[in-house]
Design an enzyme around this catalytic site. Structure first.
Site, mmCIF file in Angstrom:
data_model
loop_
_atom_site.group_PDB
_atom_site.id
_atom_site.type_symbol
_atom_site.label_atom_id
_atom_site.label_comp_id
_atom_site.label_asym_id
_atom_site.label_seq_id
_atom_site.Cartn_x
_atom_site.Cartn_y
_atom_site.Cartn_z
ATOM 1 N N GLY A 4 0.778 -1.230 0.000
ATOM 2 C CA GLY A 4 0.000 0.000 0.000
ATOM 3 C C GLY A 4 0.807 1.277 0.000
ATOM 4 C CG HIS A 7 5.633 7.692 5.098
ATOM 5 N ND1 HIS A 7 6.020 7.315 3.812
ATOM 6 C CD2 HIS A 7 4.296 7.484 5.159
ATOM 7 C CE1 HIS A 7 4.946 6.915 3.142
ATOM 8 N NE2 HIS A 7 3.890 7.003 3.937
ATOM 9 C CG HIS A 49 1.044 6.140 8.318
ATOM 10 N ND1 HIS A 49 0.263 7.097 7.718
ATOM 11 C CD2 HIS A 49 1.716 5.506 7.314
ATOM 12 C CE1 HIS A 49 0.445 7.043 6.405
ATOM 13 N NE2 HIS A 49 1.318 6.087 6.136
#
Length: 286
Positions: free
Chosen positions: A251, A258, A260
């Site tokens: 995804g 990064h 989340h």
């Protein structure tokens, strides 16, 4: 314990006049707007700057412990990092980044006469104090045998609209930076899953989390912890999801690694059971 750095405040000096770094910055007309002296010790520089007409406050966790409640155009941080161990140094960088106005400047002064990191007996107070050499990845504006002065601005301010630095600078509003360490920074997500949704991003542009060095990974997770604490204070969520997408099959859509940080709130979905297992919907409940 001998290696606990509980006496760092003992290194503060009772000055009779303004410190050299502040005097240098004044001479170069680099102090402007509202000013914070972070780690001000006994506060002599604050006193002297007020006499010269500056709007200035001092903060020191031992001597002036009321934590600042606003943001500043100029922040001074003289001889603080040299008496702190690595994690505390990182926390100070984060705090100053968070207290600095977008476009503002912070000045870090570090000693250059320290040869190696060690605990030693303070010659006046006769207690163990820690001192270490410090190298920062910021612009150096002065150096001699005794001191180096670095100029810091937010990473997102210095690199706004530079897609070659990170594709995120095409997608995110630079003013939404909410934290920074030497090797990573944090933004509010442009399309948040929940209130407070934040991204932690390494400064080195690599696609996969697994391409980062262990040191870079550790810095990212340290920043995650700092951001989580601030999110808890600001939004008071009931839980968190922490996640990383690695490669298109998982995804990932922006190919700069990064992490989340997604605050969760009671009743934000009908059935939260399974959490991150929901990336494959049929496997969420078990």
């Amino acid at each position: 314990m001998a290696n606990q750095n509980i006496n760092s405040h003992r290194t503060a000096k009772e000055r009779e006049k303004m410190s050299f770094p502040t005097k240098f910055l004044l001479g170069e007309n680099l102090i402007e707007g509202n000013v914070l002296d972070f780690g001000c010790g006994y506060g002599k520089d604050v006193e002297e700057l007020k006499v010269k007409g500056f709007e200035v406050e001092g903060y020191d966790p031992h001597y002036q412990p009321n934590y600042p409640k606003q943001k500043y155009d100029t922040i001074l941080c003289h001889y603080v990092l040299n008496v702190l161990q690595n994690q505390d140094q990182a926390k100070v960088l984060y705090q100053i980044s968070s207290l600095l106005k977008f476009g503002g400047k912070a000045y870090f002064s570090v000693r250059r006469d320290i040869k190696k990191a060690s605990f030693r007996t303070h010659f006046i107070h006769k207690v163990k104090t820690y001192q270490t050499n410090v190298i920062l990845p910021f612009k150096s504006i002065f150096r001699n045998d005794n001191v180096e002065i670095y100029e810091y601005q937010h990473y997102s301010f210095l690199n706004q609209n530079k897609s070659e630095v990170s594709p995120f600078f095409e997608k995110l509003e630079p003013k939404e930076q909410v934290g920074e360490l030497a090797s990573c920074f944090a933004f509010r997500d442009k399309f948040p899953v929940s209130e407070g949704h934040t991204l932690v991003i390494p400064k080195r542009q690599v696609s996969s989390y697994f391409e980062l060095s262990f040191r870079e990974q550790s810095a990212c997770w340290f920043l995650v912890n700092l951001i989580k604490a601030d999110l808890q204070k600001e939004f008071n969520p009931d839980g968190f999801n922490i996640g990383i997408n690695v490669d298109e099959a998982a995804g990932q859509t922006i190919f700069h690694c990064h992490i989340h940080i997604i605050p969760r709130y009671k009743n934000d979905v009908e059935n939260p059971r399974g959490g991150v297992r929901g990336v494959i919907p049929g496997k969420k409940e078990y």
